[in-house]
Design a protein around this motif. Structure first.
Motif: not given
Length: 237
Positions: A192-199, A25-42
């Protein structure tokens, strides 16, 4: 979103472990901490894609990543932003010529239903849901090839507050470069590239011919990078 994300991971981790497939699992550091939407459908859409990826990957890895679709200007405050979810695997893959109607009901490759089971409705359902939510779903044919794996991309509009972005990571000791073994499955290398690039760690893909490489030394040099599987990474400070 983070809770739903981890919920999908928890659902498919037992099956992936049983098959010897790594689920990242990878979540971008730019991903917003708060999101409003239909979580069940997602969750339903992502679960369909991850379920297929794990089912059709007998070895190797599956990567589920999420991020913010780049825009010229991202307004602050609670606004509608397009979020991106990608599911990449190193499984059976497919050819563009024979799967042009892959999102149609009951569409599966010849022999797939006998070998792996399923009704062929998962992708069709995901397409209907993303359409209803005002989003898009498609196959990234640049990263989808027979025998090499597939990548599906979903983009959905959600209300999000970018003021709530995750804070930038802070290293406790300097690491400037990481060497990744080119023999790793593509989803694992991408993760791994994504995670390491965040640092802000430079990543170089190399072919490591010495299978006796002391991985514990590599891990010891990378203790500054938390929560990242470093068993196939050699860090240079």
């Amino acid at each position: 979103i983070n809770a739903e994300y981890m919920g999908v991971h928890n659902i498919f981790t037992p099956l992936s472990q049983q098959k010897g497939t790594h689920l990242h699992l990878y979540m971008s550091r730019q991903f917003p901490a708060m999101v409003v939407g239909d979580g069940a459908k997602l969750v339903q859409v992502i679960s369909n894609l991850v379920g297929n990826a794990v089912k059709f990957t007998s070895s190797g890895s599956v990567l589920v990543s999420c991020g913010l679709v780049p825009q010229e200007h991202h307004s602050r405050g609670l606004r509608t932003h397009k979020l991106s979810f990608k599911v990449m695997d190193s499984g059976l893959g497919m050819s563009q010529d024979s799967h042009s109607n892959i999102f149609a009901p009951f569409m599966q490759a010849a022999g797939i239903e006998q070998q792996h089971g399923g009704t062929g409705l998962g992708l069709s359902t995901s397409k209907k849901i993303t359409d209803l939510m005002g989003g898009n779903i498609w196959i990234d044919w640049d990263n989808t090839h027979p025998g090499l794996g597939s990548q599906f991309i979903v983009e959905l509009p959600f209300q999000a507050d970018l003021e709530g972005e995750l804070p930038p990571p802070i290293l406790t000791s300097p690491v400037c470069m990481a060497l990744l073994d080119s023999r790793l499955p593509l989803p694992t290398r991408t993760y791994l590239q994504s995670e390491l690039s965040d640092f802000e760690v430079a990543v170089v893909i190399v072919t490591i011919h010495d299978d006796a490489l002391p991985l514990q030394i590599a891990q010891g040099m990378c203790t500054a990078l938390p929560n990242i599987d470093l068993s196939h990474v050699l860090c240079v400070d």
